[in-house]
Design a protein around this motif. Structure first.
Motif, PDB file in Angstrom:
ATOM      1  N   HIS A  75       9.148  -3.810  -2.267  1.00 43.05           N
ATOM      2  CA  HIS A  75       9.250  -5.436  -2.705  1.00 43.05           C
ATOM      3  C   HIS A  75       9.458  -6.051  -1.414  1.00 43.05           C
ATOM      4  O   HIS A  75       9.179  -7.123  -1.281  1.00 43.05           O
ATOM      5  N   LEU A  76      10.942  -5.124  -0.462  1.00 39.68           N
ATOM      6  CA  LEU A  76      11.270  -6.390   0.823  1.00 39.68           C
ATOM      7  C   LEU A  76      10.021  -6.208   1.806  1.00 39.68           C
ATOM      8  O   LEU A  76      10.020  -7.391   2.328  1.00 39.68           O
ATOM      9  N   MET A  77       9.639  -5.102   1.284  1.00 41.05           N
ATOM     10  CA  MET A  77       8.305  -5.381   2.696  1.00 41.05           C
ATOM     11  C   MET A  77       7.225  -6.544   2.102  1.00 41.05           C
ATOM     12  O   MET A  77       6.868  -7.326   3.090  1.00 41.05           O
ATOM     13  N   GLN A  78       6.994  -6.718   1.247  1.00 43.69           N
ATOM     14  CA  GLN A  78       6.826  -7.331   0.790  1.00 43.69           C
ATOM     15  C   GLN A  78       6.691  -9.150   0.679  1.00 43.69           C
ATOM     16  O   GLN A  78       5.612 -10.091   0.604  1.00 43.69           O
ATOM     17  N   SER A  79       7.912  -8.969   0.594  1.00 37.05           N
ATOM     18  CA  SER A  79       8.540 -10.047   1.189  1.00 37.05           C
ATOM     19  C   SER A  79       8.543 -10.801   2.137  1.00 37.05           C
ATOM     20  O   SER A  79       8.781 -12.121   2.637  1.00 37.05           O
ATOM     21  N   LEU A  80       8.202  -9.941   2.838  1.00 33.29           N
ATOM     22  CA  LEU A  80       7.774 -10.637   4.638  1.00 33.29           C
ATOM     23  C   LEU A  80       6.621 -11.597   4.903  1.00 33.29           C
ATOM     24  O   LEU A  80       5.961 -11.695   4.265  1.00 33.29           O
ATOM     25  N   LYS A  81       7.620 -12.473   5.390  1.00 31.84           N
ATOM     26  CA  LYS A  81       5.849 -13.498   6.177  1.00 31.84           C
ATOM     27  C   LYS A  81       5.666 -13.446   7.498  1.00 31.84           C
ATOM     28  O   LYS A  81       6.415 -13.611   8.116  1.00 31.84           O
ATOM     29  N   PRO A  82       4.604 -12.236   7.817  1.00 34.14           N
ATOM     30  CA  PRO A  82       4.445 -12.329   9.324  1.00 34.14           C
ATOM     31  C   PRO A  82       4.066 -13.509   9.586  1.00 34.14           C
ATOM     32  O   PRO A  82       3.215 -14.430   8.858  1.00 34.14           O
ATOM     33  N   GLN A  83       4.251 -13.378  11.607  1.00 33.86           N
ATOM     34  CA  GLN A  83       3.562 -14.166  11.986  1.00 33.86           C
ATOM     35  C   GLN A  83       2.011 -13.828  11.916  1.00 33.86           C
ATOM     36  O   GLN A  83       0.999 -13.109  11.580  1.00 33.86           O
ATOM     37  N   MET A  84       0.936 -15.422  12.314  1.00 29.88           N
ATOM     38  CA  MET A  84      -0.637 -14.624  12.381  1.00 29.88           C
ATOM     39  C   MET A  84      -0.969 -14.108  12.919  1.00 29.88           C
ATOM     40  O   MET A  84      -2.051 -13.275  12.848  1.00 29.88           O
ATOM     41  N   GLU A  85      -0.657 -13.225  14.303  1.00 31.32           N
ATOM     42  CA  GLU A  85      -0.788 -12.557  14.855  1.00 31.32           C
ATOM     43  C   GLU A  85      -1.343 -11.054  13.520  1.00 31.32           C
ATOM     44  O   GLU A  85      -1.498 -10.418  14.592  1.00 31.32           O
ATOM     45  N   PHE A  95       8.344  -1.493  13.341  1.00 29.85           N
ATOM     46  CA  PHE A  95       9.362  -2.371  14.164  1.00 29.85           C
ATOM     47  C   PHE A  95       9.698  -2.754  13.303  1.00 29.85           C
ATOM     48  O   PHE A  95      11.120  -4.259  13.109  1.00 29.85           O
ATOM     49  N   TYR A  96       9.997  -2.934  11.933  1.00 29.56           N
ATOM     50  CA  TYR A  96      10.298  -4.064  10.756  1.00 29.56           C
ATOM     51  C   TYR A  96      10.818  -2.863   9.579  1.00 29.56           C
ATOM     52  O   TYR A  96      12.199  -3.883   9.271  1.00 29.56           O
ATOM     53  N   SER A  97      10.800  -1.376   9.987  1.00 30.25           N
ATOM     54  CA  SER A  97      11.166  -0.622   8.653  1.00 30.25           C
ATOM     55  C   SER A  97      13.776  -0.785   9.026  1.00 30.25           C
ATOM     56  O   SER A  97      13.430  -0.529   8.137  1.00 30.25           O
ATOM     57  N   PRO A  98      13.905  -0.650  10.251  1.00 30.50           N
ATOM     58  CA  PRO A  98      15.049  -0.901  10.765  1.00 30.50           C
ATOM     59  C   PRO A  98      15.518  -1.614   9.620  1.00 30.50           C
ATOM     60  O   PRO A  98      16.915  -1.357   9.505  1.00 30.50           O
ATOM     61  N   ILE A  99      14.979  -3.041   9.817  1.00 33.99           N
ATOM     62  CA  ILE A  99      16.419  -3.914   8.711  1.00 33.99           C
ATOM     63  C   ILE A  99      16.305  -3.518   7.167  1.00 33.99           C
ATOM     64  O   ILE A  99      16.758  -3.898   7.074  1.00 33.99           O
TER      65      ILE A  99
END
Length: 601
Positions: free
Chosen positions: A253-263, A287-291
């Motif tokens: 859920h935390l991962m899918q709530s992320l809004k990554p940049q277009m790149e 790179f986003y796993s630590p948070i």
């Protein structure tokens, strides 16, 4: 061409690598080097048929052009792996000819001759052993970089070879490899993992050991990252201290709530679908796993994971100092050593062992992205679309590849003068699709407003922010505002615009070190001319540090904990880079200057 800069101490690309400098120390500025790749690509789900394309990339091209100009040199199609000395002989012969005679060409400065040399081969461990004629990594002395014998241990119902840190292993060299190959031929047996001579030893100036890099896409992204995520979430480890499978839905859920940049082309998917993840998705997860895992993964394992993230972020940077190299080496060595006590000896796989060699190859050939297999793997997917029948697959792929390469080379003068419908049709067919931008308002080479501008009045808070740049005596309240614009070829959306999309392209860093959530691009009338100014919300830095005494560094240095503050205004020239905002389970906001400098980005 992007010719090497020998006076730069920091490593910014392959040209600052030690081995690259040695290669070009007695070559002319017209000479070229290539990174090449060969790996198996399955064609059908119902058979073992695969292609093994030989692809090359010219290192002297600007990095944004390298991945767009991958050259296909040959294709093997079959149910088995190619016979190396047969399949690669024409390639080796051609490279020997190019190294001796070169390519003749002309420009406004006259005639030139460019010799071409093989510098680097980037492929996975399986293909690397085949081409070097070494034992596979699951055999004794299976490392292609050092003479670590490895040891067999029990894992599950079977056995596996592991590579624990037990002192310093002797390094393989081109000389001792030739000696071991000769001994293997005489004894008709494998010697120190070497089965015999390799045809690639015949390549001029190519080093059979230094030239084969441990590709980080396979070693780190598809290797170590995927391996440790399996340990955390696979139910077979439910009795282990590191198991967090009970939190898999929360993490997803935390991962899918992320809004990554277009790149970051792929949006985060649930961990329940991780067996279908592509390499780029595993890279993003690293790179986003630590948070995301703060407060979920137990502290000892969390601090251990930070070591890997810290090192790979450093080694993927576009500017790597000697200090960064040294700290990354210490972090990776500690990661491998601590993995044995935290996870068990049986999990010190060959991929984990290769981490101890990464910094050596970054020092030799530049940042990890400069020699990664990402561009070749992306092109493999293009090649799979170039055949339309099961007969003569190799001929179909080569023929259609040549056609598309020719179309790409004549695009500027053949398609640009055509209508938008024809251009759109070409981009739909082409391997490198490009969106035709309408209603672009260009202010400068680095700043372009997109879409129709909105005529509006400044708020009192916006006026207060703009006073820091302009004299209030002539600051007009009426401005043209853009919610979407380009800065230094990067697409930026306003924070409000990003709230309505699946991507967040509003978080940026400035040359001053400030982080901002962009509001809008304003064009303000000043002396009958429109002056561009960007307005946004400052992301104020909060205390956040994870200091490691052995590495002697804050291993979370790439991440900044922030909170939303006041409106600020700045000129477009102050833009530094786009960032990713990550929100932890506890609701804290962090930004990271995304280290995704891969040539495909």
């Amino acid at each position: 061409m992007n010719f090497p800069n020998h006076h730069h101490d920091d490593i910014t690309d392959i040209h600052e690598g030690l081995k690259y400098k040695q290669l070009f120390s007695n070559l002319s500025e017209d000479d070229l080097s290539i990174t090449w790749n060969c790996d198996g690509v399955p064609l059908f789900k119902s058979s073992k048929t695969s292609i093994w394309p030989i692809q090359v990339m010219i290192n002297e091209l600007p990095k944004e052009q390298r991945a767009r100009n991958v050259i296909l040199c040959g294709v093997w199609v079959g149910d088995t792996k190619p016979t190396v000395h047969v399949y690669f002989k024409p390639f080796v012969d051609e490279m020997k000819h190019l190294a001796c005679n070169g390519i003749q060409w002309e420009d406004e400065n006259g005639a030139h001759v460019s010799r071409v040399f093989c510098a680097v081969c980037s492929c996975d461990a399986v293909a690397r052993c085949i081409m070097q004629n070494f034992h596979q990594f699951n055999g004794s002395f299976g490392c292609s970089i050092c003479l670590h014998e490895g040891e067999m241990v029990e894992r599950g119902d079977g056995h596996t070879r592991v590579y624990p840190v037990r002192g310093v292993s002797e390094q393989r060299t081109a000389n001792n490899t030739v000696r071991h190959a000769s001994e293997a031929c005489v004894a008709n047996a494998v010697v120190k993992g070497v089965k015999g001579p390799s045809i690639f030893s015949l390549l001029p100036k190519f080093n059979i050991i230094d030239g084969f890099v441990p590709d980080y896409m396979h070693c780190v992204i598809l290797g170590v990252v995927r391996q440790f995520s399996r340990l955390w979430f696979d139910s077979r480890y439910h009795c282990k201290d590191f198991y967090i499978g009970n939190s898999i839905d929360n993490v997803s859920h935390l991962m899918q709530s992320l809004k990554p940049q277009m790149e970051m082309a792929r949006l985060p998917r649930s961990l329940s679908e991780r067996k279908f993840w592509k390499a780029s998705e595993w890279r993003n997860f690293l790179f986003y796993s630590p948070i995301i895992l703060i407060g979920i993964l137990p502290d000892a394992f969390m601090r251990h994971w930070w070591l890997l993230v810290f090192a790979i972020a450093n080694l993927s940077s576009s500017n790597i100092s000697t200090a960064m190299l040294n700290k990354s080496r210490a972090a990776l060595l500690k990661f491998v050593i601590k993995a044995e006590s935290l996870y068990g000896l049986e999990h010190l796989s060959y991929n984990v062992h290769q981490l101890t060699h990464l910094t050596q190859y970054v020092g030799n050939w530049g940042p990890l992205w400069a020699t990664s297999a990402f561009p070749f793997e992306n092109n493999n997917q293009v090649l799979k679309r170039l055949y339309h029948g099961t007969n003569g697959i190799a001929n179909q792929i080569m023929k259609n590849n040549l056609i598309w390469n020719q179309l790409n080379s004549i695009y500027d003068y053949l398609f640009v003068p055509c209508s938008e419908e024809i251009q759109s049709f070409y981009h739909h067919l082409s391997r490198h699709s490009s969106r035709i931008v309408q209603n672009a308002f260009s202010v400068s080479h680095d700043c372009i407003g997109l879409g129709q501008p909105q005529l509006r009045f400044l708020s009192d808070n916006e006026k207060a922010a703009l006073i820091s740049i302009f004299d209030n005596t002539w600051l007009h309240s009426e401005v043209n505002s853009f919610a979407r614009f380009m800065l230094k070829k990067k697409l930026i959306h306003s924070h409000e615009y990003s709230n309505n999309t699946k991507h967040n392209d509003a978080i940026i860093s400035l040359s001053s070190g400030m982080y901002v959530a962009v509001g809008s691009l304003l064009f303000i009338n000043v002396s009958n001319s429109k002056v561009p100014v960007i307005i946004g919300t400052e992301l104020r830095l909060r205390n956040f540090s994870i200091y490691d005494t052995d590495v002697r560094s804050n291993v979370a240095v790439a991440f900044r904990k922030v909170s939303f503050a006041n409106l600020v205004a700045f000129k477009p020239s102050h833009f530094e880079s786009k960032c990713l905002m990550i929100t932890s389970e506890r609701g804290a906001h962090y930004v990271i200057e995304w280290p995704g400098n891969d040539l495909t980005s």
